[in-house]
Write an enzyme that holds these catalytic residues in place. Structure first.
Site, short mmCIF file in Angstrom:
data_model
loop_
_atom_site.label_atom_id
_atom_site.label_comp_id
_atom_site.label_asym_id
_atom_site.label_seq_id
_atom_site.Cartn_x
_atom_site.Cartn_y
_atom_site.Cartn_z
N HIS A 1 40.97 51.74 60.03
CA HIS A 1 41.18 50.52 60.82
C HIS A 1 41.77 50.88 62.19
O HIS A 1 41.27 50.45 63.23
CB HIS A 1 42.13 49.61 60.02
CG HIS A 1 42.68 48.43 60.77
ND1 HIS A 1 42.41 47.14 60.42
CD2 HIS A 1 43.51 48.34 61.85
CE1 HIS A 1 43.03 46.31 61.24
NE2 HIS A 1 43.71 47.02 62.13
N GLU A 2 42.81 51.73 62.17
CA GLU A 2 43.44 52.15 63.43
C GLU A 2 42.46 52.94 64.30
O GLU A 2 42.46 52.82 65.52
CB GLU A 2 44.69 52.99 63.16
CG GLU A 2 45.84 52.21 62.53
CD GLU A 2 46.20 50.96 63.29
OE1 GLU A 2 46.20 50.97 64.54
OE2 GLU A 2 46.49 49.93 62.64
N HIS B 1 40.32 50.82 66.44
CA HIS B 1 40.99 50.43 67.70
C HIS B 1 40.89 51.57 68.70
O HIS B 1 40.56 51.37 69.87
CB HIS B 1 42.49 50.17 67.46
CG HIS B 1 42.79 48.92 66.70
ND1 HIS B 1 42.39 47.68 67.10
CD2 HIS B 1 43.51 48.71 65.57
CE1 HIS B 1 42.83 46.77 66.25
NE2 HIS B 1 43.51 47.36 65.30
N ASP C 1 47.01 42.05 65.72
CA ASP C 1 45.67 42.01 66.30
C ASP C 1 45.23 40.58 66.68
O ASP C 1 44.75 40.35 67.79
CB ASP C 1 44.65 42.60 65.31
CG ASP C 1 44.89 44.09 65.08
OD1 ASP C 1 45.51 44.71 65.96
OD2 ASP C 1 44.46 44.61 64.05
ZN LIG Z 1 44.79 46.53 63.89
#
Ligand SMILES: [Zn+2]
Length: 357
Positions: A52-53, A56, A158
């Site tokens: 997930h990171e 980004h 987020d």
């Molecule tokens: Zn996030």
């Protein structure tokens, strides 16, 4: 003491585990003895948190935004972004990439689970996978929850960033930040209260505190940097701290630094600016060599600003290059140092910028 430990690096970005995360995993390992189901589940979950990171980070790289590091905490991952973009169209893309990735992982795992459930009794491979099915289904649900939870419009989470970008397209960036921060703090308080009332969700207390503090700090920083962007280097007190030459020994240079109270000093050769020599580098040299080695043999940081640049720019250079002084040079002659901008000078203008609301 260091509280986070580097375990790997991706695209040159270090990935660190926070000490509290390691303690959590150790605790879970003990709790989940003897089948280690919970431990395996949380371990896999955090692999997906990392992905997930990285989503980004991937978008950040696309826009040439530097990510300092990714740190895993017990309550999730954090990508430390050097400079949060003030362009709404970039910010919402950057923010939404993580939750979208979590949804995608959740969907794939869910689909894989359905395939296994259908195939399980019929084929030998399916049968052996059936036990993995439970874990996969749990992980699918957790990833979908992770994506959904991160989309709550609680700035600086987020969803809160997407919300700020939405506001920023319709009003001043500082105002958008202010409103997003108010709502973020409300959500933060809400999470803490929820965690206290429903103790099963006690982790929400910590998340809520993070959100509350994060929303407050980031709003403050945004206002300060917006104000700082309007202050020129020439408006800040510029100091004369003297210079050393490349021939100066390290021991002498350290004495100069000590006297001027700044841990770094500028290096000039016959009035021509060479760079900044930093205390940190000098400290790496063994004491017995400090009186033999010369400043010219040390790595110098070639940093400088013009007097018509913004203080914000100077502050960015200082934090990026980790220097406490930045020489102000003439535009016509960039080798000529007029005076030196110090952390104190910048701090004073920061203080003024804080009061300018
Ligand atoms: Zn996030």
């Amino acid at each position: 003491m260091k509280y986070a430990f580097k375990i790997a690096s991706v695209w040159g970005i270090p990935i660190e585990l926070h000490l509290t995360f390691i303690l959590l995993m150790a605790g879970v390992a003990v709790l989940s003895y003897p089948d280690f189901y919970l431990f395996t589940l949380i371990l896999f979950l955090f692999v997906f948190v990392l992905v997930h990171e990285m989503a980004h980070t991937f978008v950040a790289r696309h826009y040439h935004i530097r990510v300092r590091k990714i740190v895993l905490y017990p309550i999730g991952g954090v990508s430390e972004i050097e400079e949060i973009p003030q362009t709404p169209s970039i910010e919402w893309r950057l923010a939404i990439a993580g939750p979208l990735m979590s949804f995608a992982i959740g969907a794939v795992l869910l689909l894989a689970n359905v395939v296994i459930q259908v195939a399980a009794p019929r084929t030998p491979i399916g049968a052996s996978l059936a036990t993995a099915g439970n874990l996969m289904l749990d992980l699918a649900v957790l990833n979908l929850l992770l994506g959904g939870f991160n989309l709550i419009p609680a700035f600086p989470m987020d969803g809160g960033r997407v919300f700020r970008a939405f506001l920023a397209e319709r009003m001043k960036f500082t105002d958008a930040t202010k409103y997003a921060s108010y709502i973020g703090r409300l959500f933060g308080i809400g999470m803490v209260v929820f965690g206290i009332v429903f103790t099963t969700y006690f982790l929400l207390i910590i998340v809520g505190l993070f959100v509350y503090v994060g929303a407050t700090e980031e709003a403050e920083q945004t206002i300060v940097s917006t104000n700082l962007a309007g202050v020129r280097v020439s408006d800040v007190t510029c100091a004369e701290i003297g210079a050393v030459s490349p021939e100066t020994t390290l021991a002498e240079a350290m004495e100069t630094m000590f006297k001027s109270r700044y841990h770094d000093t500028i290096v000039e050769k016959d009035g021509v600016y060479q760079g900044v020599v930093v205390w940190e580098e000098l400290m790496k040299v063994k004491p017995e060599q400090q009186s033999q080695l010369r400043v010219g043999q040390m790595p110098l940081r070639k940093v400088s600003v013009f007097s018509d640049e913004s203080v914000l720019e100077a502050q960015k250079i200082m934090s990026r290059e980790r220097v406490s002084v930045v020489p102000v040079v003439e535009k016509k002659n960039p080798d000529k140092v007029t005076c030196v901008l110090t952390t104190e000078g910048v701090a004073a203008s920061l203080k003024r910028a804080k009061n300018l609301r």
